[in-house]
Motif scaffolding. Structure first.
Motif, PDB file in Angstrom:
ATOM      1  N   ARG A 120       0.432  -1.073  -0.328  1.00 27.75           N
ATOM      2  CA  ARG A 120      -0.216   0.205   0.127  1.00 27.75           C
ATOM      3  C   ARG A 120       0.879   1.020  -0.089  1.00 27.75           C
ATOM      4  O   ARG A 120       0.725   2.690  -0.699  1.00 27.75           O
ATOM      5  N   VAL A 121       2.003   1.142   0.721  1.00 24.77           N
ATOM      6  CA  VAL A 121       2.548   2.055   0.590  1.00 24.77           C
ATOM      7  C   VAL A 121       3.767   2.269  -0.676  1.00 24.77           C
ATOM      8  O   VAL A 121       4.088   3.467  -0.947  1.00 24.77           O
ATOM      9  N   VAL A 122       3.839   1.762  -1.085  1.00 18.78           N
ATOM     10  CA  VAL A 122       4.962   2.015  -2.183  1.00 18.78           C
ATOM     11  C   VAL A 122       3.931   1.701  -3.620  1.00 18.78           C
ATOM     12  O   VAL A 122       3.962   2.701  -4.438  1.00 18.78           O
ATOM     13  N   LEU A 123       2.646   1.342  -3.665  1.00 17.96           N
ATOM     14  CA  LEU A 123       1.393   1.161  -4.750  1.00 17.96           C
ATOM     15  C   LEU A 123       1.040   2.341  -4.760  1.00 17.96           C
ATOM     16  O   LEU A 123       0.284   2.552  -6.044  1.00 17.96           O
ATOM     17  N   HIS A 124       0.098   2.647  -3.850  1.00 15.19           N
ATOM     18  CA  HIS A 124      -0.283   3.734  -3.930  1.00 15.19           C
ATOM     19  C   HIS A 124      -1.731   3.551  -4.277  1.00 15.19           C
ATOM     20  O   HIS A 124      -2.786   4.266  -5.092  1.00 15.19           O
ATOM     21  N   ASN A 125      -2.154   2.281  -4.552  1.00 15.38           N
ATOM     22  CA  ASN A 125      -3.039   2.048  -5.600  1.00 15.38           C
ATOM     23  C   ASN A 125      -3.939   0.688  -5.654  1.00 15.38           C
ATOM     24  O   ASN A 125      -3.451  -0.195  -4.106  1.00 15.38           O
ATOM     25  N   GLY A 126      -5.444   0.470  -5.415  1.00 18.67           N
ATOM     26  CA  GLY A 126      -5.574  -0.968  -4.631  1.00 18.67           C
ATOM     27  C   GLY A 126      -4.722  -2.505  -6.107  1.00 18.67           C
ATOM     28  O   GLY A 126      -5.364  -3.302  -5.316  1.00 18.67           O
ATOM     29  N   LEU A 127      -4.274  -2.051  -6.259  1.00 16.41           N
ATOM     30  CA  LEU A 127      -3.292  -3.046  -6.487  1.00 16.41           C
ATOM     31  C   LEU A 127      -2.685  -3.816  -5.768  1.00 16.41           C
ATOM     32  O   LEU A 127      -2.564  -5.535  -5.548  1.00 16.41           O
ATOM     33  N   ALA A 128      -2.311  -3.424  -4.753  1.00 14.84           N
ATOM     34  CA  ALA A 128      -1.400  -3.543  -3.733  1.00 14.84           C
ATOM     35  C   ALA A 128      -2.953  -5.404  -3.309  1.00 14.84           C
ATOM     36  O   ALA A 128      -2.000  -6.409  -2.589  1.00 14.84           O
ATOM     37  N   TRP A 129      -4.443  -4.777  -3.254  1.00 15.28           N
ATOM     38  CA  TRP A 129      -4.750  -5.540  -2.353  1.00 15.28           C
ATOM     39  C   TRP A 129      -4.375  -6.929  -2.765  1.00 15.28           C
ATOM     40  O   TRP A 129      -4.791  -8.406  -2.550  1.00 15.28           O
ATOM     41  N   TRP A 130      -4.869  -7.307  -4.579  1.00 14.31           N
ATOM     42  CA  TRP A 130      -4.862  -8.279  -5.274  1.00 14.31           C
ATOM     43  C   TRP A 130      -3.448  -8.843  -5.203  1.00 14.31           C
ATOM     44  O   TRP A 130      -3.611  -9.518  -5.372  1.00 14.31           O
ATOM     45  N   ILE A 131      -2.137  -8.211  -5.056  1.00 11.69           N
ATOM     46  CA  ILE A 131      -1.111  -8.860  -5.155  1.00 11.69           C
ATOM     47  C   ILE A 131      -0.845  -9.868  -3.472  1.00 11.69           C
ATOM     48  O   ILE A 131      -1.196 -10.718  -3.484  1.00 11.69           O
TER      49      ILE A 131
END
Length: 162
Positions: A120-131
């Motif tokens: 979440r800190v690195v990507l700043h988007n919803g992709l973190a949840w999917w990964i």
């Protein structure tokens, strides 16, 4: 070819299982202790103050889970130490095995939350949840589903080969 059975007493079996369990727990203990050490140090960095409420809450949950995992994975050692000499080795091995599985579940949750916070800190988007969701499923498969499948299929294959 017929499967060769172990010829060991209940006490010998308990001793062998205890040794095997300790080796397994050492790996998990090392991992969670290193992860928890890093997590505990994060609160003292300058960037920690930049975290939003959601990320701070994820951090707190992660530290609590990591602490619980550490305690649970160390518990078999304490259990053994307190009951040694009371002729309870087979029961101790069973209880320690259950604690270890519980510790692995807590470790899974800790790693998942730590990954979520970092991504979440690195990507700043919803992709973190999917990964993180995909990695969570990978860990569940590798740590729990594969062993469960092997337990179910293994004896059948041994009977067919024997």
């Amino acid at each position: 070819m017929a499967r060769e059975e172990r010829r060991e007493t209940e006490k010998e079996r308990a001793d062998r299982r205890w040794t095997e369990l300790l080796q397994e727990v050492r790996v998990a203990q090392m991992g969670i202790q290193i992860l928890l050490g890093f997590l505990l140090s994060v609160a003292f960095t300058e960037r920690f103050t930049d975290l939003g409420t959601v990320d701070r809450n994820i951090y707190v949950v992660t530290v609590v889970l990591g602490s619980a995992a550490t305690g649970t994975l160390i518990a078999p050692v304490a259990l053994h130490r307190f009951v040694t000499g009371h002729r309870m080795k087979p029961q101790t091995v069973e209880w320690a095995a259950r604690l270890t599985i519980t510790g692995l579940v807590l470790l899974l949750c800790t790693v998942t939350c730590a990954l979520l916070l970092i991504l979440r800190v690195v990507l700043h988007n919803g992709l973190a949840w999917w990964i993180v969701g995909a990695l969570f499923m990978w860990f569940v498969g590798a740590w729990f589903l594969l062993p469960a499948w092997a337990r179910r299929v293994g004896p059948r294959q041994m009977r067919q080969e024997g």
